[in-house]
Design an enzyme around this catalytic site. Sequence first.
Site, mmCIF file in Angstrom:
data_model
loop_
_atom_site.group_PDB
_atom_site.id
_atom_site.type_symbol
_atom_site.label_atom_id
_atom_site.label_comp_id
_atom_site.label_asym_id
_atom_site.label_seq_id
_atom_site.Cartn_x
_atom_site.Cartn_y
_atom_site.Cartn_z
ATOM 1 N N CYS A 1 -45.175 -3.854 -4.854
ATOM 2 C CA CYS A 1 -44.431 -4.109 -3.835
ATOM 3 C C CYS A 1 -44.843 -6.073 -3.008
ATOM 4 O O CYS A 1 -43.030 -6.121 -2.765
ATOM 5 C CB CYS A 1 -43.509 -3.798 -2.081
ATOM 6 S SG CYS A 1 -42.991 -1.426 -2.784
ATOM 7 N N HIS B 1 -38.549 -6.970 2.195
ATOM 8 C CA HIS B 1 -38.988 -6.528 0.993
ATOM 9 C C HIS B 1 -37.840 -5.112 1.636
ATOM 10 O O HIS B 1 -38.329 -5.108 2.654
ATOM 11 C CB HIS B 1 -40.510 -6.194 1.271
ATOM 12 C CG HIS B 1 -40.197 -4.752 -0.166
ATOM 13 N ND1 HIS B 1 -40.293 -4.504 -0.955
ATOM 14 C CD2 HIS B 1 -41.460 -3.336 0.166
ATOM 15 C CE1 HIS B 1 -40.035 -3.653 -1.281
ATOM 16 N NE2 HIS B 1 -41.341 -2.942 -1.176
ATOM 17 N N ASN C 1 -35.659 1.545 -3.055
ATOM 18 C CA ASN C 1 -36.422 0.337 -2.728
ATOM 19 C C ASN C 1 -36.979 0.448 -4.520
ATOM 20 O O ASN C 1 -37.244 1.301 -5.345
ATOM 21 C CB ASN C 1 -37.944 0.831 -2.145
ATOM 22 C CG ASN C 1 -39.000 -0.090 -2.437
ATOM 23 O OD1 ASN C 1 -39.159 -1.056 -3.031
ATOM 24 N ND2 ASN C 1 -40.007 0.441 -1.819
HETATM 25 O O1 UT7 Z 1 -42.694 -0.741 -0.435
HETATM 26 C C1 UT7 Z 1 -43.464 -0.517 0.974
HETATM 27 C C2 UT7 Z 1 -44.563 0.696 0.441
HETATM 28 N N1 UT7 Z 1 -42.870 2.026 1.179
HETATM 29 C C3 UT7 Z 1 -43.098 2.218 2.654
HETATM 30 O O2 UT7 Z 1 -43.381 1.105 3.145
HETATM 31 C C4 UT7 Z 1 -42.561 3.056 2.668
HETATM 32 C C5 UT7 Z 1 -43.127 3.617 4.550
HETATM 33 N N2 UT7 Z 1 -42.852 5.294 4.766
HETATM 34 C C6 UT7 Z 1 -41.460 5.369 4.829
HETATM 35 O O3 UT7 Z 1 -40.451 4.351 4.665
HETATM 36 C C7 UT7 Z 1 -41.083 6.760 5.732
HETATM 37 O O4 UT7 Z 1 -42.050 7.184 6.273
HETATM 38 C C8 UT7 Z 1 -40.796 7.495 5.630
HETATM 39 C C9 UT7 Z 1 -39.321 7.548 4.852
HETATM 40 C C10 UT7 Z 1 -41.396 8.014 3.840
HETATM 41 C C11 UT7 Z 1 -40.412 9.302 5.866
HETATM 42 O O5 UT7 Z 1 -39.885 8.609 7.551
HETATM 43 P P1 UT7 Z 1 -40.366 9.648 8.542
HETATM 44 O O6 UT7 Z 1 -39.946 9.037 9.910
HETATM 45 O O7 UT7 Z 1 -42.317 8.493 8.677
HETATM 46 O O8 UT7 Z 1 -40.558 10.869 8.023
HETATM 47 P P2 UT7 Z 1 -41.666 12.197 7.997
HETATM 48 O O9 UT7 Z 1 -42.788 11.295 7.464
HETATM 49 O O10 UT7 Z 1 -42.709 12.038 9.858
HETATM 50 O O11 UT7 Z 1 -41.425 13.158 8.100
HETATM 51 C C12 UT7 Z 1 -40.618 13.815 9.158
HETATM 52 C C13 UT7 Z 1 -40.077 15.230 8.886
HETATM 53 C C14 UT7 Z 1 -40.965 15.467 8.348
HETATM 54 O O12 UT7 Z 1 -40.556 17.950 8.624
HETATM 55 P P3 UT7 Z 1 -41.273 18.110 9.981
HETATM 56 O O13 UT7 Z 1 -43.101 18.155 9.395
HETATM 57 O O14 UT7 Z 1 -41.644 17.005 10.881
HETATM 58 O O15 UT7 Z 1 -40.783 19.250 9.978
HETATM 59 C C15 UT7 Z 1 -41.079 15.951 6.739
HETATM 60 O O16 UT7 Z 1 -40.902 16.761 5.850
HETATM 61 O O17 UT7 Z 1 -39.021 15.290 7.765
HETATM 62 C C16 UT7 Z 1 -39.448 15.969 6.840
HETATM 63 N N3 UT7 Z 1 -38.912 14.667 6.223
HETATM 64 C C17 UT7 Z 1 -37.521 15.301 4.781
HETATM 65 N N4 UT7 Z 1 -36.645 15.307 5.315
HETATM 66 C C18 UT7 Z 1 -35.424 15.384 4.593
HETATM 67 C C19 UT7 Z 1 -39.627 14.292 4.725
HETATM 68 N N5 UT7 Z 1 -38.651 13.811 3.610
HETATM 69 C C20 UT7 Z 1 -37.580 14.379 3.424
HETATM 70 C C21 UT7 Z 1 -36.612 14.501 2.753
HETATM 71 N N6 UT7 Z 1 -34.973 14.860 3.618
HETATM 72 N N7 UT7 Z 1 -36.153 13.321 2.056
#
Ligand code: UT7
Length: 329
Positions: free
Chosen positions: A116, A256, A286
């Site tokens: 990225c 980004h 992204n």
């Molecule tokens: O381009 C440069 C590199 N990339 C980035 O900068 C991305 C960096 N990361 C992120 O943007 C975020 O970490 C994500 C958007 C990927 C995830 O968001 P988060 O707020 O960190 O969510 P999380 O991983 O803590 O997940 C929270 C909950 C989990 O459920 P439990 O364990 O709390 O029951 C996940 O399983 O949300 C669940 N979850 C989803 N639910 C609905 C994860 N993905 C999804 C989804 N839809 N697509």
Amino acid sequence: MASIRAKITGVGHYLPEYVLTNKELEEYVETNDEWIKSRTGISERRLLKDPDKATSFMGEKAAIEALEDAGVDASEVDAIILATVTPDYLFPATAALVQKRIGATKAFAFDLSAACSGFLYALSTGGTMIESGRAKKVLIIGADKMSSILDFTDRTTCILFGDAAGAVLLEASDEDDGIVDYVHHTEGDEACMLYQPAGGSKNPATIETVNNKEHYLRQDGKSVFKKATEGMADVSLEIMERNGLKAEDIAWLVPHQANLRIIDATARRMGLDKEKVMINISHYGNTTAATIPLCLYDWKDKLKKGDNIILSAFGGGLTWGAIYLKWAK
Ligand code: UT7
């Protein structure tokens, strides 16, 4: 301070026609529009559906548009740098395919892999070639067909990315504009926080790597989020401080587009109002190396000569960086 500066004289883009909405994603994985929008800021993204078309196709379209915008013929280009993590082939370089198709016959062309942060690394590399006097016109392309490495059964990654390309032409400037400064960082310790496990020389393709879905992007989302939130803000402040810039001196932040919460945190730490921040993640998601030139394209009619602009990115590698430039068009 170099006496020759590198300035952006043309901007181009390419977006595939197919719009993949959050609603459609609900059919493939257990997710919903509300979760995706509130956690990422993304409503829809574009996909290059045609199986015969790849990253070079999008890069070519963006490059042609950037050259037209600058009023420069492809035969005048000295070099092409194409940032991507989804090249058409591992080799030859996707930049070479673009070079042939746009007719940039005298240009040497190569790919650059910095995920990225790829567009920023490529822009500073091309800029330095111009500052040295060795090149006069360098085409910088950021292009990624992320759908080619996405697992559409993994809800933690498939909702985040889209396909697109953006390009700028860099030309020599003897005025006080163009690229003023850049800062780049890499933290190789964390290289596997965001990566594609197989397909390279470490894990060449086998039946097992395919069955184990190792040719898809993998990410430890939470850890990358934390690193990106700190890194993008830190490097933006670093470039402001060493150039004596205060928030009121900055016309635009071009961040980004990985997650709206990362963008908001960066702007907040820089002390910038939201009106000064380019944000289009809602429509494209992204697009990896393409996010920053896509923003420049979408905002190009609002930019004024002399505007102080900070470009800032964070991505796999881990890589991050910022560029300070004065808009020259
Ligand atoms: O381009 C440069 C590199 N990339 C980035 O900068 C991305 C960096 N990361 C992120 O943007 C975020 O970490 C994500 C958007 C990927 C995830 O968001 P988060 O707020 O960190 O969510 P999380 O991983 O803590 O997940 C929270 C909950 C989990 O459920 P439990 O364990 O709390 O029951 C996940 O399983 O949300 C669940 N979850 C989803 N639910 C609905 C994860 N993905 C999804 C989804 N839809 N697509």
